[in-house]
Scaffold this active site. Structure first.
Site, PDB file in Angstrom:
ATOM      1  N   HIS A   1       3.339  37.762  -5.445  1.00  0.00           N
ATOM      2  CA  HIS A   1       2.262  37.698  -4.442  1.00  0.00           C
ATOM      3  C   HIS A   1       1.943  39.063  -3.848  1.00  0.00           C
ATOM      4  O   HIS A   1       2.823  39.909  -3.726  1.00  0.00           O
ATOM      5  CB  HIS A   1       2.666  36.728  -3.321  1.00  0.00           C
ATOM      6  CG  HIS A   1       2.907  35.332  -3.810  1.00  0.00           C
ATOM      7  ND1 HIS A   1       4.098  34.957  -4.384  1.00  0.00           N
ATOM      8  CD2 HIS A   1       2.106  34.246  -3.855  1.00  0.00           C
ATOM      9  CE1 HIS A   1       4.024  33.679  -4.751  1.00  0.00           C
ATOM     10  NE2 HIS A   1       2.826  33.221  -4.437  1.00  0.00           N
TER      11      HIS A   1
ATOM     12  N   ASP B   1      -0.749  36.827  -6.621  1.00  0.00           N
ATOM     13  CA  ASP B   1      -1.488  35.682  -6.098  1.00  0.00           C
ATOM     14  C   ASP B   1      -1.754  35.801  -4.589  1.00  0.00           C
ATOM     15  O   ASP B   1      -0.998  36.443  -3.856  1.00  0.00           O
ATOM     16  CB  ASP B   1      -0.675  34.390  -6.287  1.00  0.00           C
ATOM     17  CG  ASP B   1      -0.663  33.914  -7.734  1.00  0.00           C
ATOM     18  OD1 ASP B   1      -0.925  34.727  -8.638  1.00  0.00           O
ATOM     19  OD2 ASP B   1      -0.375  32.727  -7.956  1.00  0.00           O
TER      20      ASP B   1
END
Ligand SMILES: *[C@@H]1O[C@H](CO)[C@@H](O)[C@H](O)[C@H]1NC(C)=O
Ligand SMILES: *[C@@H]1O[C@H](CO)[C@@H](O)[C@H](O)[C@H]1NC(C)=O
Ligand SMILES: *[C@@H]1O[C@H](CO)[C@@H](O)[C@H](O)[C@H]1NC(C)=O
Ligand SMILES: *[C@@H]1O[C@H](CO)[C@@H](O)[C@H](O)[C@H]1NC(C)=O
Ligand SMILES: *[C@@H]1O[C@H](CO)[C@@H](O)[C@H](O)[C@H]1NC(C)=O
Length: 485
Positions: free
Chosen positions: A384, A219
């Site tokens: 992430h 992400d």
């Protein structure tokens, strides 16, 4: 690095203050991305003047310039992160105990895409041609990392996509958390509010169906630390290990690192929408949600030629109002799995924020794999790619652990693990057969469900809150906030 240290200290204070603010800390963390990027020598957008907010589609001045190339940091050099250095593993990733907020950052170098206009990815039959390399014209885009204005021609046009859909008229939540909005929290089950009680709907993708299958995703990028110029960094690592992932990208980063996005897309990874400014979507109005999704869709299309048919809400903050808007805009929500021991958040972002250590993060990940091993289905995990720390944790530790697990996990991008044909991951080639939203016909009582007139009446206003319910709600909020973020 000073800013990173200051941020870490701030986050520690914020996190200690209350569990409610842990969510706020992540939010704040998101807002500081530009500053973080600047400290590591990465160019960023600077505005030389501002237009009156809300009067144009962009509040950036035309004289603003954006450099999409990434410069070499003077503070570090390639030699300082060479594998021969003490504390570095053979892959060039620091030892786990050394992965901590404030650690020295490596060099980032420009990504020079080798893909020409007109090319199309070999893995994706029927892909539209790649556009000419994206050059940002700031007058065409909203200001980075803030919720875009809702009165632009673009947003007004995108609002018509809601026509005919029944959008629940829940008032926006205060800040996307239970604790921040006790009235909305009482209505969480009715709202189907994921961040407040973990409610999901059949229309959400929450886990890969096949046991021992990990739908891999990253992400908040595209970011510089996946640069192909750093051999040990994310994209090359994924390529070496033959791992493909889904990248949930933020529109503000897409226009900043367009060539990184092209590299992800062309090398076989899936792209999905992760909003323009990374705000909690339940806290926004219908128009703001449409703006967040619409601008990100448009940015991805401008850079790659394709429009994703899926999205992930920042913080997983989704309820039935947000869902209905996503589905009306052709974006199927994807969340991460809640296993027997809680949501599968790797906590990698907390290492970057300085609130947990690399060692603690790895223990969290081992618990996730332990939980995944006893589940009947596969799973999806939150991690992430925007920060070097989170990339190092992924390529140095978590991905390898899953690959070498006995029995091994199968790592696939989320669309693939869901058995969605690649063509249906993008609007331009979607046959409209895959997603539940596409099977839901438009609501013919069009006029009565005018999406732009969401009520501002708090849905919990009719309830009278006793002290004990408030306390109970706050306690639930604490538990959920600390479990989810
Ligand atoms: C599942 O996760 C919880 C919470 O992290 C952990 O306490 C538990 O040991 C895990 N279960 C397995 C089987 O690993
Ligand atoms: C799928 O739906 C979109 C949006 O309504 C439309 O533009 C596209 O032509 C459809 N694709 C097919 C194959 O019918
Ligand atoms: C819904 O309303 C829009 C705008 O008024 C109109 O273009 C569309 O045809 C309507 N759809 C239905 C199913 O009535
Ligand atoms: C259509 O919208 C109206 C008004 O919001 C609602 O009462 C009705 O249940 C909806 N119908 C369907 C099939 O969703
Ligand atoms: C929705 O309501 C707004 C405000 O009342 C109005 O301006 C707009 O025309 C309506 N749109 C439709 C499609 O009915």
């Amino acid at each position: 690095m000073l800013k990173l240290h200051a941020l870490s200290a701030l986050l520690t204070v914020i996190s200690a203050a209350s569990a409610h603010d842990i969510r706020g800390a992540h939010e704040h963390f998101a807002h500081r991305r530009q500053a973080l990027a600047s400290t590591s020598g990465v160019s960023s957008i600077t505005s030389t003047s501002t237009a009156a907010a809300g009067t144009t589609s962009s509040s950036l001045a035309a004289s603003t310039t954006i450099s999409t190339s990434v410069t070499t940091s003077a503070a570090t050099s390639a030699a300082s992160v060479a594998p021969a250095d003490a504390g570095l593993s053979a892959s060039g990733v620091p030892a786990l105990a050394q992965i901590t907020s404030g650690m020295p950052t490596g060099t980032t170098l420009p990504v020079s895409s080798t893909y020409a206009a007109g090319a199309s990815p070999s893995y994706y039959a029927g892909a539209p041609a790649l556009p000419t390399p994206f050059v940002v014209n700031v007058a065409d885009w909203p200001k980075q990392d803030v919720v875009p204005p809702t009165d632009s021609d673009e947003v007004l046009q995108w609002m018509t996509e809601l026509d005919g859909y029944d959008i629940p008229d829940f008032a926006p939540t205060v800040d996307g958390t239970c604790a921040g909005d006790p009235a909305a929290a009482l209505d969480a089950a009715n709202r189907g509010w994921w961040t407040c009680g973990g409610y999901s709907r059949d229309t959400d993708i929450v886990a890969c169906p096949d046991k021992m299958t990990w739908g891999v995703s990253f992400d908040d990028g595209p970011g510089p630390y996946i640069s192909i110029s750093r051999l040990w960094k994310l994209l090359n690592f994924l390529s070496e290990k033959d791992i493909y992932a889904t990248f949930f990208v933020v529109g503000s980063r897409v226009i900043q690192y367009p060539m990184v996005l092209v590299e992800e897309y062309m090398s076989g990874h899936e792209l999905s929408v992760h909003t323009w400014s990374h705000h909690a979507l339940t806290s926004l109005t219908n128009e703001q949600i449409v703006a967040e999704l619409g601008w990100t869709r448009k940015a991805i299309k401008a850079v790659t030629g394709v429009t994703p048919t899926t999205m992930r809400a920042p913080f997983g903050d989704i309820d039935d109002r947000v869902r209905a808007i996503c589905n009306a805009m052709g974006l199927t929500p994807i969340i991460w799995t809640t296993g027997p021991g809680g949501p599968f958040d790797t906590n990698d972002w907390r290492v970057a924020a300085g609130t947990v250590t690399g060692v603690q993060q790895y223990a969290t990940f081992e618990n996730i794999l332990g939980n995944a091993s006893v589940m009947d289905t596969g799973f999806i995990v939150l991690q992430h790619d925007l920060y070097e720390i989170t990339v190092d944790l992924a390529i140095g530790y978590t991905l390898n652990t899953a690959l070498s697990h006995n029995p091994p996990f199968t790592l696939e991008p989320i669309g693939q693990c869901m058995k969605i044909p690649t063509a249906n991951m993008y609007l331009e080639s979607d046959t409209n057969q895959t997603f539940v939203a596409e099977h839901t016909s438009h609501n013919s009582t069009n006029s009565s469900s005018n999406a732009s007139t969401a009520s501002n009446t708090p849905s919990g206003a009719g309830h009278s809150l006793t002290l004990s319910t408030l306390t109970a709600v706050f306690a639930i909020g604490l538990a959920v906030a600390s479990a989810f973020f």
